[in-house]
Scaffold this motif. Structure first.
Motif, PDB file in Angstrom:
ATOM      1  N   THR A  35       0.823  -1.254   0.047  1.00 17.69           N
ATOM      2  CA  THR A  35      -0.137  -0.139  -0.041  1.00 17.69           C
ATOM      3  C   THR A  35       0.736   1.267  -0.024  1.00 17.69           C
ATOM      4  OG1 THR A  35      -0.185  -0.067   2.467  1.00 17.69           O
ATOM      5  CG2 THR A  35      -1.799  -1.161   1.020  1.00 17.69           C
ATOM      6  N   THR A  50      -4.384   3.542  -0.412  1.00 21.64           N
ATOM      7  CA  THR A  50      -5.430   3.423   0.530  1.00 21.64           C
ATOM      8  C   THR A  50      -6.313   2.585  -0.052  1.00 21.64           C
ATOM      9  OG1 THR A  50      -6.816   5.300  -0.178  1.00 21.64           O
ATOM     10  CG2 THR A  50      -5.189   5.699   1.653  1.00 21.64           C
ATOM     11  N   ILE A  54      -9.002   3.712   3.777  1.00 19.68           N
ATOM     12  CA  ILE A  54      -8.321   3.356   5.375  1.00 19.68           C
ATOM     13  C   ILE A  54      -6.793   3.530   4.935  1.00 19.68           C
ATOM     14  CG2 ILE A  54      -7.928   1.280   6.751  1.00 19.68           C
ATOM     15  CD1 ILE A  54     -10.274  -0.004   5.830  1.00 19.68           C
ATOM     16  N   PRO A  55      -6.128   4.076   5.835  1.00 14.62           N
ATOM     17  CA  PRO A  55      -4.693   4.512   5.952  1.00 14.62           C
ATOM     18  C   PRO A  55      -3.842   2.904   5.862  1.00 14.62           C
ATOM     19  CG  PRO A  55      -5.838   5.841   7.390  1.00 14.62           C
ATOM     20  CD  PRO A  55      -6.850   5.067   7.053  1.00 14.62           C
ATOM     21  N   TRP A  57      -1.465   2.121   7.702  1.00  9.73           N
ATOM     22  CA  TRP A  57      -1.229   1.307   8.850  1.00  9.73           C
ATOM     23  C   TRP A  57      -2.088   0.666   9.434  1.00  9.73           C
ATOM     24  CZ3 TRP A  57       3.656   0.707  10.287  1.00  9.73           C
ATOM     25  CH2 TRP A  57       4.808   1.150   9.714  1.00  9.73           C
ATOM     26  N   ASN A  58      -3.285   1.415   9.394  1.00 11.65           N
ATOM     27  CA  ASN A  58      -4.676   0.800   9.780  1.00 11.65           C
ATOM     28  C   ASN A  58      -4.846  -0.492   9.140  1.00 11.65           C
ATOM     29  OD1 ASN A  58      -4.684   2.956  11.556  1.00 11.65           O
ATOM     30  ND2 ASN A  58      -6.497   3.766  10.545  1.00 11.65           N
ATOM     31  N   LEU A  59      -4.855  -0.498   8.048  1.00 11.91           N
ATOM     32  CA  LEU A  59      -5.182  -1.521   7.062  1.00 11.91           C
ATOM     33  C   LEU A  59      -4.193  -2.634   7.340  1.00 11.91           C
ATOM     34  CD1 LEU A  59      -6.907  -2.760   4.739  1.00 11.91           C
ATOM     35  CD2 LEU A  59      -4.931  -1.972   3.086  1.00 11.91           C
ATOM     36  N   PHE A  61      -2.659  -3.390  10.272  1.00 14.44           N
ATOM     37  CA  PHE A  61      -3.072  -3.808  11.646  1.00 14.44           C
ATOM     38  C   PHE A  61      -4.361  -4.775  11.531  1.00 14.44           C
ATOM     39  CE2 PHE A  61      -5.501  -3.175  15.415  1.00 14.44           C
ATOM     40  CZ  PHE A  61      -4.526  -3.686  16.472  1.00 14.44           C
ATOM     41  N   ILE A  62      -5.069  -4.347  10.691  1.00 12.47           N
ATOM     42  CA  ILE A  62      -6.426  -5.228  10.424  1.00 12.47           C
ATOM     43  C   ILE A  62      -5.947  -6.574   9.830  1.00 12.47           C
ATOM     44  CG2 ILE A  62      -8.467  -5.285   9.035  1.00 12.47           C
ATOM     45  CD1 ILE A  62      -8.661  -2.276   9.525  1.00 12.47           C
TER      46      ILE A  62
END
Length: 123
Positions: A35, A50, A54-55, A57-59, A61-62
């Motif tokens: 990403t 994205t 969703i940024p 780093w958040n993606l 983490f998920i």
């Protein structure tokens, strides 16, 4: 190993969790790289990759959490399929061969009854 070897002794839960965590972290790193999370800081968030807003780093983490849970579930189900007694028995033949009393006789009866022991097979 002894006769009383338990499944827990063969594959400890810490190893199971560690392997699942390793799979999750690997998937998270692949997501971060794919990403564009490590691109130049001059670029704006809009220019970076994205997924549905969703940024990266958040993606990541998920994805890390999802793969960790999936790997933990799959590995624990596979551990239940292993019989601890199989680890104490020696395996001196390929696993997928049929179990026969003598190793020379085929299990499906493919030997021709009319041929002598020294004859070549007829094609």
């Amino acid at each position: 190993m002894t006769e009383n070897t338990r499944r827990r002794d063969l594959f400890r839960p810490v190893q199971l969790i560690g392997l699942s965590l390793l799979c999750g972290v690997f998937a998270g790193m692949v997501t971060l790289i794919a990403t564009g999370a490590f691109t130049d800081k001059v670029m704006r968030m809009v220019d970076r990759g994205t997924y549905a807003g969703i940024p990266p780093w958040n993606l990541a983490f998920i994805v890390t959490g999802g793969i960790f849970i999936a790997a933990l579930l799959i590995l624990s189900i596979l551990i239940l399929a292993v019989d601890p007694a199989d680890f104490t028995k020696p395996h001196d033949r390929p696993v997928l061969y049929d179990k026969t009393d003598d190793g020379d006789a085929p299990a499906d009866g493919a030997a021709d009854a009319g041929s002598a022991p020294g004859d070549a097979p007829q094609i």
